[in-house]
Motif scaffolding. Structure first.
Motif, short mmCIF file in Angstrom:
data_model
loop_
_atom_site.label_atom_id
_atom_site.label_comp_id
_atom_site.label_asym_id
_atom_site.label_seq_id
_atom_site.Cartn_x
_atom_site.Cartn_y
_atom_site.Cartn_z
N LYS A 340 -12.98 -11.17 -96.70
CA LYS A 340 -12.72 -11.92 -95.47
C LYS A 340 -12.38 -10.97 -94.33
O LYS A 340 -11.70 -9.96 -94.53
N PRO A 341 -12.82 -11.28 -93.12
CA PRO A 341 -12.45 -10.45 -91.96
C PRO A 341 -10.94 -10.44 -91.76
O PRO A 341 -10.24 -11.39 -92.10
N VAL A 342 -10.44 -9.33 -91.20
CA VAL A 342 -9.02 -9.26 -90.87
C VAL A 342 -8.73 -10.31 -89.80
O VAL A 342 -9.61 -10.67 -89.00
N ALA A 343 -7.50 -10.78 -89.76
CA ALA A 343 -7.15 -11.90 -88.89
C ALA A 343 -7.32 -11.56 -87.41
O ALA A 343 -7.53 -12.46 -86.59
N GLU A 344 -7.22 -10.28 -87.07
CA GLU A 344 -7.20 -9.89 -85.66
C GLU A 344 -8.58 -9.72 -85.05
O GLU A 344 -8.72 -9.30 -83.90
N ILE A 345 -9.64 -10.02 -85.79
CA ILE A 345 -10.99 -9.83 -85.27
C ILE A 345 -11.78 -11.12 -85.41
O ILE A 345 -11.53 -11.94 -86.31
N CYS A 346 -12.72 -11.33 -84.51
CA CYS A 346 -13.66 -12.45 -84.60
C CYS A 346 -15.00 -11.90 -85.09
O CYS A 346 -15.53 -10.95 -84.51
N VAL A 347 -15.51 -12.47 -86.14
CA VAL A 347 -16.80 -12.05 -86.71
C VAL A 347 -17.73 -13.26 -86.74
O VAL A 347 -17.33 -14.34 -87.17
N ARG A 348 -18.95 -13.06 -86.30
CA ARG A 348 -19.97 -14.10 -86.38
C ARG A 348 -21.27 -13.48 -86.91
O ARG A 348 -21.49 -12.28 -86.79
N VAL A 349 -22.10 -14.33 -87.48
CA VAL A 349 -23.45 -13.93 -87.88
C VAL A 349 -24.42 -14.69 -87.00
O VAL A 349 -24.38 -15.92 -86.94
N ILE A 350 -25.26 -13.95 -86.28
CA ILE A 350 -26.19 -14.58 -85.34
C ILE A 350 -27.63 -14.39 -85.82
O ILE A 350 -27.91 -13.59 -86.71
N VAL A 351 -28.52 -15.13 -85.22
CA VAL A 351 -29.95 -15.00 -85.52
C VAL A 351 -30.36 -13.54 -85.37
O VAL A 351 -30.01 -12.88 -84.39
N ALA A 352 -31.10 -13.02 -86.34
CA ALA A 352 -31.50 -11.61 -86.32
C ALA A 352 -32.37 -11.31 -85.11
O ALA A 352 -33.46 -11.89 -84.96
N CYS A 353 -31.89 -10.45 -84.24
CA CYS A 353 -32.66 -10.07 -83.05
C CYS A 353 -32.34 -8.64 -82.66
O CYS A 353 -32.33 -8.29 -81.49
N TRP A 354 -32.02 -7.80 -83.68
CA TRP A 354 -31.67 -6.40 -83.41
C TRP A 354 -32.82 -5.72 -82.67
O TRP A 354 -33.99 -5.86 -83.01
N GLY A 355 -32.46 -4.99 -81.61
CA GLY A 355 -33.46 -4.34 -80.79
C GLY A 355 -33.76 -5.08 -79.51
O GLY A 355 -34.41 -4.54 -78.60
N THR A 356 -33.31 -6.33 -79.42
CA THR A 356 -33.49 -7.14 -78.21
C THR A 356 -32.16 -7.31 -77.49
O THR A 356 -31.23 -7.90 -78.05
N PRO A 357 -32.01 -6.78 -76.26
CA PRO A 357 -30.74 -6.95 -75.53
C PRO A 357 -30.41 -8.43 -75.32
O PRO A 357 -31.30 -9.24 -75.08
N LEU A 358 -29.12 -8.74 -75.43
CA LEU A 358 -28.69 -10.13 -75.28
C LEU A 358 -28.04 -10.41 -73.93
O LEU A 358 -28.00 -11.57 -73.48
N GLY A 359 -27.48 -9.37 -73.30
CA GLY A 359 -26.92 -9.54 -71.96
C GLY A 359 -25.72 -10.46 -71.93
O GLY A 359 -24.81 -10.40 -72.75
N GLU A 360 -25.72 -11.38 -70.96
CA GLU A 360 -24.61 -12.32 -70.74
C GLU A 360 -25.01 -13.70 -71.25
O GLU A 360 -26.07 -14.21 -70.91
N LEU A 361 -24.14 -14.28 -72.10
CA LEU A 361 -24.39 -15.62 -72.64
C LEU A 361 -23.25 -16.55 -72.26
O LEU A 361 -22.11 -16.11 -72.08
N ASP A 362 -23.55 -17.84 -72.17
CA ASP A 362 -22.47 -18.81 -72.04
C ASP A 362 -22.13 -19.32 -73.44
O ASP A 362 -22.77 -18.97 -74.44
N GLY A 363 -21.11 -20.15 -73.54
CA GLY A 363 -20.66 -20.63 -74.84
C GLY A 363 -21.75 -21.36 -75.61
O GLY A 363 -21.91 -21.17 -76.82
N ALA A 364 -22.50 -22.19 -74.90
CA ALA A 364 -23.55 -22.96 -75.57
C ALA A 364 -24.66 -22.06 -76.09
O ALA A 364 -25.18 -22.25 -77.20
N GLY A 365 -25.03 -21.06 -75.29
CA GLY A 365 -26.07 -20.13 -75.72
C GLY A 365 -25.67 -19.33 -76.94
O GLY A 365 -26.48 -19.09 -77.85
N PHE A 366 -24.38 -18.92 -76.98
CA PHE A 366 -23.89 -18.16 -78.12
C PHE A 366 -23.83 -19.04 -79.37
O PHE A 366 -24.22 -18.63 -80.46
N SER A 367 -23.35 -20.25 -79.21
CA SER A 367 -23.27 -21.18 -80.34
C SER A 367 -24.65 -21.43 -80.95
O SER A 367 -24.79 -21.57 -82.17
N ALA A 368 -25.66 -21.46 -80.10
CA ALA A 368 -27.02 -21.69 -80.59
C ALA A 368 -27.52 -20.53 -81.43
O ALA A 368 -28.37 -20.71 -82.31
N LEU A 369 -27.00 -19.33 -81.17
CA LEU A 369 -27.40 -18.14 -81.93
C LEU A 369 -26.66 -18.04 -83.26
O LEU A 369 -27.17 -17.42 -84.20
#
Length: 520
Positions: A340-369
């Protein structure tokens, strides 16, 4: 707050307790918290005498030792930034790093000063300070002993730079990771809880950042009598003598270092009692590592720590927390369990897109990933001890993105969460094989292959459209290729080859160097 202020608390509470135990001139040396504070204050006076000021960057070349941490504390108390780079990567790397952040001074061992003979960038550094014996054209650090200590500590805000380290630059320009005083303070807070730092304990450690955490927590750091530049090739006997002499209760080291200790103990049919914890990380820690370490360190809780340069720690798991179902899952290709991740960090798993810059996202855009449990994607992290960006923004497009202004770091690892909230790693995103048969993840295959008793190490690569697995024999015994193939039938491998030694990274001697392997 300046991180040196935490050290001063330990000086007040335990002045005569050893802060660092190391070898110097072939003899054991003990430096107490009070001695470390006094030496660093005098060192600060020397730095001021040399004309260095708040905000200057100082390149430091010095192995783990009392001298290294005395110099660091002297720099920190004056608001200067310590810069580190790996000279073994070659002259071109040194030149590039010094052009990215030109140092105002070089503080180094005599041997490191010899690099000036081949490096124009090092010769251009205006001030040269030698940490040990005198050298031509160098200011000896020993001069600080005659100076009055500089007691004031420069107040720092959370963003004041403290450390700069560089990536290898093997795939392009080196990236400079800047750790601020606020970052180091938060990292200490997290490590103190994660690895059970207890004042008065003795920790055998090979990891530089852990020594900083130890100093801040009143823990004695026992620095191994070994060449830590190659942890996978150390001579274990001197380290075992230190263990007998000082009786450390914890060890924090890369798996390669601990394996060398195990090699020696197994040869002499001995075990190491008295340890309460074995923390190992800096490279993948596989189940066979944990089982082997538990035999050599009976009575100790063996803990695998997952993290990176940009975020340490991310997650950890004790060997005792792994059950039979977990081991069976790893053998069946489910990947590597990191806990399990340590309590002091937020960890998420997003759609694989390594190599593609993500830039600035809003909450809805991040949730979709973001992916739900059981689905494999790219591991991303955010928190107070997660690096917010690189110097001059070089590398930020590749590894950073923002969600409503909050910085997230892309680890470059593939993984997934199980239904218990535990993180499983599947390997580097750049090493995932995508072919007509689907996706094949490196750790899924490598973790399973290591379950074959005669396999010491395994590495999966895709080469000219073929799925190739390299296996390294354990103890000189040739792996049973039929057994390896049978156990990995699900991976549909095209080739399984034995290699005497699988190429590894230079720093930890434990991570597979996939680029070198592909050239074999």
């Amino acid at each position: 707050m300046n991180i040196v202020e935490i050290l001063q608390r330990q000086v007040r509470e335990r002045p005569d307790v050893p802060a660092i135990i190391d070898m110097h001139g072939g003899r054991e040396r003990v430096t107490t918290f009070a001695e470390l504070e006094s030496a660093s204050a005098r060192g600060a006076s020397l730095l001021r005498e040399c004309g260095l000021v708040n905000g200057d960057t100082v390149l430091v070349f010095q192995p783990m030792s009392a001298e290294l941490y005395i110099a660091l504390m002297a720099l920190f108390r004056l608001g200067m930034t310590a810069m580190f780079l790996d000279p073994s990567t070659g002259r071109e790397h040194i030149e590039r790093c010094c052009s990215i952040r030109p140092p105002a001074a070089l503080v180094a061992s005599p041997k490191a000063h010899l690099l000036r003979l081949i490096s124009p960038a090092l010769r251009r550094i205006p001030r040269q300070i030698c940490l040990s014996r005198s050298m031509p054209w160098c200011i000896p650090w020993s001069r600080s002993r005659q100076l009055e200590p500089h007691l004031p500590i420069l107040p720092c805000d959370a963003e004041t730079p403290a450390l700069i380290t560089f990536t290898s630059g093997s795939t392009g320009l080196p990236k400079a990771a800047v750790r601020s005083h606020g970052f180091l303070l938060e990292q200490h807070r997290v490590l103190e809880l994660a690895i059970h730092l207890t004042p008065g304990a003795i920790d055998l450690t090979t990891l530089p950042v852990f020594v900083l955490a130890n100093l801040a927590s009143g823990v004695t750091s026992l620095i191994p009598d070994a060449d830590l530049r190659r942890p996978g090739a150390i001579e274990a006997a001197p380290v075992l003598r230190q263990i007998e002499r000082f009786s450390p209760t914890t060890v924090a080291a890369s798996p390669a270092f601990v394996e060398r200790i195990c090699d020696s103990c197994e040869t002499s049919c001995r075990t190491l009692t008295g340890f309460r914890y074995v923390f190992t990380g800096g490279a993948p820690v596989f189940p066979d590592h944990l089982e082997r370490f538990a035999v050599t360190f009976p009575g100790a809780e063996v803990v695998a720590v997952y993290g990176s340069t940009e975020a340490e720690p991310i997650a950890h798991i004790s060997r005792l927390a792994m059950n039979g179902d977990d081991l069976a899952a790893m053998k069946a290709g489910r990947g590597l369990l990191t806990g399990k991740p340590v309590a002091e960090i937020c960890v998420r798993v997003i759609v694989a897109c390594w190599g593609t810059p993500l830039g600035e996202l809003d909450g809805a855009g991040f949730s979709a990933l973001c992916l739900s449990a059981g689905l494999t994607g790219e591991v991303v992290v955010s928190g107070g001890h997660v690096l917010q960006g690189y110097l001059n923004g070089v590398g930020d497009d590749e590894t950073k993105f923002r969600v409503n202004g909050t910085v997230w770091h892309r680890t470059g690892d593939s993984g997934y969460f199980d239904d218990q909230g535990r993180l499983w790693l599947m390997g580097r995103s750049s090493a995932v094989i995508n072919d007509g048969r689907g996706q094949l993840y490196p750790f899924a295959v490598e973790c399973a292959a290591r379950q074959v008793p005669s396999v010491a190490r395994a590495a999966l690569i895709g080469k000219q459209g073929r799925r190739c697995l390299f296996v390294q024999p354990r103890g000189g015994i040739h792996p049973d290729m039929a057994e390896v193939r049978a156990s990995l039938a699900w991976a549909q491998l095209d080739e399984v080859r034995e290699l005497k030694e699988i190429p590894l990274d230079k720093r930890h001697n434990a991570k597979v160097d996939y680029n070198r392997l592909a050239r074999i």
